[in-house]
Write a protein that holds these residues in place. Structure first.
Motif, short mmCIF file in Angstrom:
data_model
loop_
_atom_site.label_atom_id
_atom_site.label_comp_id
_atom_site.label_asym_id
_atom_site.label_seq_id
_atom_site.Cartn_x
_atom_site.Cartn_y
_atom_site.Cartn_z
N ILE A 116 0.79 -1.14 -0.12
CA ILE A 116 0.30 -0.01 0.11
C ILE A 116 0.99 1.28 0.04
O ILE A 116 1.73 1.35 0.85
CB ILE A 116 -0.86 0.01 1.15
N GLU A 117 0.48 2.12 -0.87
CA GLU A 117 1.50 3.46 -0.91
C GLU A 117 0.55 4.68 -0.90
O GLU A 117 -0.54 4.60 -1.57
CB GLU A 117 2.18 3.41 -2.36
N GLN A 118 1.06 5.71 -0.36
CA GLN A 118 0.46 6.82 -0.65
C GLN A 118 1.11 8.14 -0.85
O GLN A 118 2.16 8.25 -0.31
CB GLN A 118 -0.23 7.12 0.82
N GLU A 119 0.85 8.69 -1.87
CA GLU A 119 1.83 9.58 -2.51
C GLU A 119 0.81 10.79 -3.47
O GLU A 119 0.23 10.34 -4.36
CB GLU A 119 2.90 9.09 -3.32
N ASN A 120 1.17 12.05 -3.29
CA ASN A 120 0.47 13.16 -4.02
C ASN A 120 -1.07 12.72 -4.07
O ASN A 120 -1.83 12.99 -4.88
CB ASN A 120 0.83 12.95 -5.15
N SER A 121 -1.83 12.47 -2.56
CA SER A 121 -3.15 12.45 -2.59
C SER A 121 -3.70 11.22 -3.35
O SER A 121 -4.79 11.08 -3.76
CB SER A 121 -3.81 13.83 -3.11
N GLN A 122 -2.64 10.24 -3.57
CA GLN A 122 -3.26 8.97 -4.40
C GLN A 122 -2.90 7.73 -3.27
O GLN A 122 -2.13 7.61 -2.75
CB GLN A 122 -2.35 8.62 -5.70
N TRP A 123 -3.67 6.90 -3.38
CA TRP A 123 -3.74 5.88 -2.62
C TRP A 123 -3.70 4.28 -3.76
O TRP A 123 -4.38 4.39 -4.69
CB TRP A 123 -5.29 5.64 -1.80
N LYS A 124 -2.67 3.95 -3.54
CA LYS A 124 -2.18 2.61 -4.65
C LYS A 124 -2.09 1.40 -4.11
O LYS A 124 -1.51 1.30 -3.00
CB LYS A 124 -1.02 2.98 -5.32
N VAL A 125 -2.77 0.55 -4.45
CA VAL A 125 -2.59 -0.90 -4.03
C VAL A 125 -2.05 -1.77 -5.11
O VAL A 125 -2.56 -1.70 -6.34
CB VAL A 125 -4.22 -1.47 -3.73
N SER A 126 -0.88 -2.28 -4.74
CA SER A 126 -0.04 -3.06 -5.64
C SER A 126 0.14 -4.32 -5.41
O SER A 126 0.29 -4.88 -4.20
CB SER A 126 1.43 -2.52 -5.80
N VAL A 127 0.02 -5.25 -6.27
CA VAL A 127 -0.02 -6.79 -6.17
C VAL A 127 0.91 -7.35 -6.85
O VAL A 127 0.91 -7.03 -8.03
CB VAL A 127 -1.50 -7.39 -6.63
N ARG A 128 1.72 -8.10 -6.25
CA ARG A 128 2.87 -8.98 -7.15
C ARG A 128 2.94 -10.41 -6.99
O ARG A 128 2.84 -10.86 -5.85
CB ARG A 128 4.24 -8.61 -6.69
N LEU A 129 2.54 -11.17 -7.98
CA LEU A 129 2.31 -12.74 -7.83
C LEU A 129 3.39 -13.52 -8.70
O LEU A 129 3.46 -13.05 -9.95
CB LEU A 129 0.91 -13.02 -8.34
N PRO A 130 4.17 -14.26 -8.13
CA PRO A 130 4.94 -15.20 -8.91
C PRO A 130 4.11 -16.02 -9.76
O PRO A 130 3.16 -16.66 -9.48
CB PRO A 130 5.80 -16.16 -8.06
N TYR A 131 4.73 -16.01 -11.33
CA TYR A 131 3.74 -16.74 -12.20
C TYR A 131 4.78 -17.30 -13.43
O TYR A 131 5.47 -16.45 -13.93
CB TYR A 131 2.60 -15.71 -12.62
N LYS A 132 4.37 -18.39 -13.92
CA LYS A 132 5.17 -19.01 -15.10
C LYS A 132 4.08 -19.69 -15.86
O LYS A 132 3.06 -19.88 -15.59
CB LYS A 132 5.98 -20.43 -14.61
N GLU A 133 4.39 -19.35 -17.00
CA GLU A 133 3.39 -19.68 -18.08
C GLU A 133 3.49 -21.11 -18.37
O GLU A 133 3.69 -21.91 -18.96
CB GLU A 133 3.91 -19.08 -19.65
N GLN A 134 2.48 -21.78 -17.36
CA GLN A 134 2.37 -23.33 -17.54
C GLN A 134 0.83 -23.65 -16.74
O GLN A 134 0.30 -22.64 -16.46
CB GLN A 134 3.25 -23.79 -16.56
N HIS A 135 0.29 -24.82 -16.92
CA HIS A 135 -1.00 -25.03 -16.48
C HIS A 135 -0.87 -25.38 -15.09
O HIS A 135 -0.21 -26.31 -14.69
CB HIS A 135 -1.56 -26.07 -17.45
N TYR A 136 -1.44 -24.53 -14.21
CA TYR A 136 -1.59 -24.70 -12.62
C TYR A 136 -2.52 -25.66 -12.40
O TYR A 136 -2.40 -26.22 -11.20
CB TYR A 136 -1.51 -23.48 -12.13
N ASP A 137 -3.67 -25.88 -12.92
CA ASP A 137 -4.85 -26.33 -12.58
C ASP A 137 -5.13 -27.69 -13.46
O ASP A 137 -4.89 -27.90 -14.37
CB ASP A 137 -6.00 -25.32 -12.81
#
Length: 377
Positions: A356-377
């Motif tokens: 979660i970041e706050q800068e210049n009256s902006q609220w930002k939610v950032s999500v990082r997920l590890p991911y490989k191009e393969q079938h997980y399911d």
């Protein structure tokens, strides 16, 4: 009655009440420029009232709305002090009808009690009016103010309920979009598995039998057996190709699911860029990103100073990035709740993280997920 019609009705009632007070009150104060102060008060009150009803930012920005509310209160003070009559209190009925849009019910009642208490003090000590007549005038006008407060409070609650219902419907539609894709892909994968396991098994057995026959039959029958065996091999290869193609195409379009979310939020201005260049292969990753996006949008609509958002979704080398940002006017500790905790937990399930970041009256939610191009399911 639709919410928009109710707000228009409240606005018309406010204008009529303002005009009525202007017609029935007269200047009784004798100090210099009393007439000027009297009409200036009406002008200030009307300016603040119109600004709140017609300037969009005045409704969304608390500081700006507070300025116009105080402008109305100042205008009322000028009119009430120069008119020196209980008719001027009618302006407080208009004033009370706007308070629920900016203050809680308890705060609104406290403000009205304070203002009417000051007016009663002026009646008794400055204008030397009788306690009985002064208290009746104050009580009667306070009753009308509370009625206007209650009506406006109902309108506000209905508006909040409508927005919540609209948002829940949008989340439901976006989830349904993802589930429809998941269901289709699951059916295709099931069909592919059945095709591979059943038909592939039968064709493999057929090839083994033909291989045995090709070695035991007389020479004159070898050509027919070999041709049949080749047809069986081609058919088995075709089935494997179809199965492989179905698995390769079992992807989920997260862009479409997020588009579906905002398609059912017509009052929200959303900028969705950049977008994913290709669908995802993982149902779990797509669902987690969609759920986090829904929660971030919900927080933005609940706490943001404006109904506008910026969303970016990017797939890099072995990573998925989602960012949702919106303007806000609140401190950080006022925004932390179970929703943000759910975001962290969902990302952690896939080894990712939420910042979660706050800068210049902006609220930002950032999500990082590890991911490989393969079938997980």
């Amino acid at each position: 009655m639709p919410q928009e019609d109710k707000q228009v009705t409240l606005f018309i009632a406010g204008i009529l009440a303002w005009f009525a007070v202007l017609m029935i009150t007269h200047v009784k104060a004798s100090f210099p420029f009393a007439n000027g102060v009297y009409f200036t008060g009406f002008a200030l009150f009307l300016t603040g009232f119109l600004a709140i009803n017609f300037i969009t930012k005045a409704k969304q920005a608390k500081r700006l709305s507070s300025v116009f509310i105080l402008l109305q209160l100042m205008g009322f003070g000028f009119v009430f002090y120069t008119a020196q009559s209980s008719e001027g209190l009618i302006l407080l009925v208009i004033f009370a009808g706007q308070l629920p849009f900016f203050l809680s019910q308890k705060q609104s009642i406290a403000v009205l009690l304070l203002i009417n208490g000051i007016c009663l003090f002026i009646f008794l000590l400055m204008w030397d009016r009788g306690f009985s007549s002064s208290s009746v005038a104050i009580t009667l006008n306070l009753a009308f103010q509370c009625f206007a407060l209650a009506v406006a409070n109902i309108a506000v609650r209905e508006s909040e309920s409508r927005v919540a219902l609209e948002q829940a419907n949008a989340e439901l539609m976006s989830t349904r979009s993802l589930l429809e894709q998941t269901s289709r892909q699951a059916e295709r994968l099931k069909l592919s598995r059945d095709l591979h396991d059943i038909c592939g098994h039968q064709l493999t057995g057929l090839l083994l039998n033909l291989e045995y026959l090709s070695k035991t039959l007389p020479t004159q029958h070898q050509q027919g057996v070999n041709e049949t065996k080749q047809i069986a091999k081609d058919l088995l290869n075709d089935i494997r190709a179809v199965v492989k193609q179905n698995k390769a195409s079992a992807q989920l379009d997260l862009n479409a699911a997020i588009d579906s979310l905002f398609a059912h939020l017509p009052h929200v201005n959303a900028e969705f860029t950049p977008r994913l260049a290709a669908p995802l292969l993982s149902v779990h990753h797509a669902e987690v990103l969609l759920r986090i996006c829904q929660e971030a949008v919900s927080n933005a609509l609940r706490y943001g100073s404006e109904k506008c958002l910026s969303i970016s979704l990017f797939k890099g080398d072995n990573i998925l990035l989602l960012e949702v940002s919106n303007p806000f006017k609140m401190r950080a500790h006022e925004r932390v709740g179970s929703g943000l905790q759910n975001m962290h937990e969902r990302a952690a399930e896939l080894g990712g993280e939420v910042t979660i970041e706050q800068e210049n009256s902006q609220w930002k939610v950032s999500v990082r997920l590890p991911y490989k191009e393969q079938h997980y399911d």
